[in-house]
Design an enzyme around this catalytic site. Structure first.
Site, PDB file in Angstrom:
ATOM      1  N   GLU A   1       0.973  -1.115  -0.024  1.00 29.90           N
ATOM      2  CA  GLU A   1      -0.023  -0.071  -0.057  1.00 29.90           C
ATOM      3  C   GLU A   1       0.799   1.174  -0.002  1.00 29.90           C
ATOM      4  OE1 GLU A   1      -1.178   1.855   3.550  1.00 29.90           O
ATOM      5  OE2 GLU A   1      -0.970  -0.153   4.823  1.00 29.90           O
TER       6      GLU A   1
ATOM      7  N   LYS B   1      -3.414  -1.517  14.559  1.00 28.00           N
ATOM      8  CA  LYS B   1      -2.693  -0.482  15.557  1.00 28.00           C
ATOM      9  C   LYS B   1      -3.342  -0.531  17.093  1.00 28.00           C
ATOM     10  CE  LYS B   1      -2.169   1.869  11.256  1.00 28.00           C
ATOM     11  NZ  LYS B   1      -3.433   1.424  10.602  1.00 28.00           N
TER      12      LYS B   1
HETATM   13  N1  PSU Z   1       0.222   0.124   8.744  1.00 33.81           N
HETATM   14  C1  PSU Z   1       1.033   1.228   9.120  1.00 33.81           C
HETATM   15  N2  PSU Z   1       0.872   2.579   8.951  1.00 33.81           N
HETATM   16  C2  PSU Z   1      -0.012   2.986   8.419  1.00 33.81           C
HETATM   17  C3  PSU Z   1      -1.124   1.983   7.985  1.00 33.81           C
HETATM   18  C4  PSU Z   1      -1.192   0.767   8.121  1.00 33.81           C
HETATM   19  O1  PSU Z   1       2.139   0.893  10.076  1.00 33.81           O
HETATM   20  O2  PSU Z   1      -0.339   4.302   8.173  1.00 33.81           O
HETATM   21  C5  PSU Z   1      -2.432   2.704   7.221  1.00 33.81           C
HETATM   22  C6  PSU Z   1      -3.047   1.559   6.272  1.00 33.81           C
HETATM   23  O3  PSU Z   1      -3.259   2.172   4.969  1.00 33.81           O
HETATM   24  C7  PSU Z   1      -4.431   1.346   6.719  1.00 33.81           C
HETATM   25  C8  PSU Z   1      -4.903   2.783   7.364  1.00 33.81           C
HETATM   26  O4  PSU Z   1      -5.366   1.000   5.905  1.00 33.81           O
HETATM   27  O5  PSU Z   1      -3.548   3.168   8.000  1.00 33.81           O
HETATM   28  C9  PSU Z   1      -6.135   2.597   8.255  1.00 33.81           C
HETATM   29  O6  PSU Z   1      -6.454   4.051   8.260  1.00 33.81           O
HETATM   30  P1  PSU Z   1      -7.971   4.194   8.828  1.00 33.81           P
HETATM   31  O7  PSU Z   1      -7.778   3.979  10.520  1.00 33.81           O
HETATM   32  O8  PSU Z   1      -8.252   5.860   8.703  1.00 33.81           O
HETATM   33  O9  PSU Z   1      -9.031   3.546   8.134  1.00 33.81           O
END
Ligand code: PSU
Ligand code: MN
Length: 309
Positions: free
Chosen positions: A29, A164
């Site tokens: 990604e 996370k």
């Molecule tokens: N993993 C990481 N750092 C990130 C992400 C994943 O170590 O920044 C990103 C991915 O693209 C994931 C996004 O889909 O964070 C999630 O964002 P949200 O919580 O707004 O859906």
């Protein structure tokens, strides 16, 4: 669904060739590069992830929107352009792709945006750092990442170090259960906690090898249309110190509450505050785990290619 119209997509030759010959491919990604990690580590990490996928014997395909097209297999120079601050590349989930394309916006894809593209072109494995999930105040805000719902209807195996630790991990695991997405520990029966190896939650299933993970995903696909989460814990030497982690988390959550950040900005702000509070230690951990996930995803893609008749 019919395949994407050619005018909307560009697939790098090496990637198209690998897909056509059923050779292993791992998609990566771009949100983590553009919105998740500071410059210049972001580009170094992207290059290291691609190298890790190659070392495992698979072809990397970094996905994003550039110059009016979805690109599958961005070059490092293109990735650098996408990440230029003045370009203000958007953060694109699966629901944003069509809009960004039609309006000519550049953008970085999230896990949801990336697997939505990947499955349409025949890529079955992805690596990321941490999957998005249910936020801690979701009962009030309804903030749940589209990563979960998109993974529930997209047959891609995602390697991540859990979700996370800024999220409500228990609620996220419950949602993955409701959505029918398998959550499988790689050499662990504990759900990883992103910056920490153990989130405190147990898992029902684990596998001991990439081959076993590929076999499980192949069998799962025979009976279910969903994706698959292979949860790979950060290595013991790379973990963020427990006390530092908890203090950084408290600071990050307080920052979001006091600034009133909402929507797609929440995760980048939380990660940014972790980096500031830990004086870069969280970035080093994030970097180590995402590269390890890319390597494992490469091994799984190789094993999956071997399960084909
Ligand atoms: N993993 C990481 N750092 C990130 C992400 C994943 O170590 O920044 C990103 C991915 O693209 C994931 C996004 O889909 O964070 C999630 O964002 P949200 O919580 O707004 O859906
Ligand atoms: Mn959200």
């Amino acid at each position: 669904m019919r395949p994407p119209r050619q005018s909307t997509i560009r697939i790098a030759e090496e990637v198209a060739d690998a897909i056509a010959h059923a050779r292993p491919v791992v998609c990566l990604e771009t949100t983590i590069v553009v919105h998740g990690l500071p410059h210049p580590e972001n580009l170094e990490v992207a290059a290291q992830c691609e190298a890790a996928v190659r070392a495992a014997g698979a072809v990397p395909a970094t996905i994003g929107l550039l110059d009016g097209r979805v690109v599958v297999g961005l070059g490092l120079d293109e990735l650098e352009r996408l990440a230029e601050p003045e370009r203000a590349s958007a953060k694109l989930s699966s629901r944003d792709l069509g809009l960004a394309l039609a309006l000519g916006r550049d953008g970085a894809t999230t896990v949801a945006g990336t697997i939505a593209v990947a499955s349409r072109v025949g890529i079955e494995v992805m690596a990321t750092g941490g999957l998005g999930g249910v936020h801690r105040d979701a009962a009030r805000t309804f903030d749940e990442s589209n990563d979960l719902t998109t993974l529930s209807r997209t047959p891609v195996l995602v390697v991540a170090s859990g979700v996370k630790s800024i999220l409500d991990v228990g609620a996220t695991l419950e949602r993955l259960d409701s959505l029918g997405v398998p959550v499988v520990g790689y050499r662990t029966d504990r759900f990883p906690g992103f910056y920490r190896a153990d989130s405190g939650f147990a898992l029902d299933w684990s596998v001991e090898s990439a081959t076993a993970a590929a076999a499980a995903f192949a069998a799962h696909r025979d009976y279910s249309p969903t994706g698959f989460l292979l949860a790979n814990p950060v290595g013991p030497d790379e973990e963020l110190d427990g006390e530092l982690h908890d203090a950084a988390l408290a600071s990050a959550l307080a920052l979001v509450a006091s600034t009133g950040v909402t929507g797609k900005d929440v995760t980048p702000v939380l990660l940014g505050e972790f980096a500031r509070f830990s004086a870069g230690a969280s970035v080093a951990t994030n970097r180590a785990l995402v590269v390890a996930n890319a390597a494992l995803a490469g091994e799984v893609a190789v094993a999956l290619a071997e399960t084909r008749p």
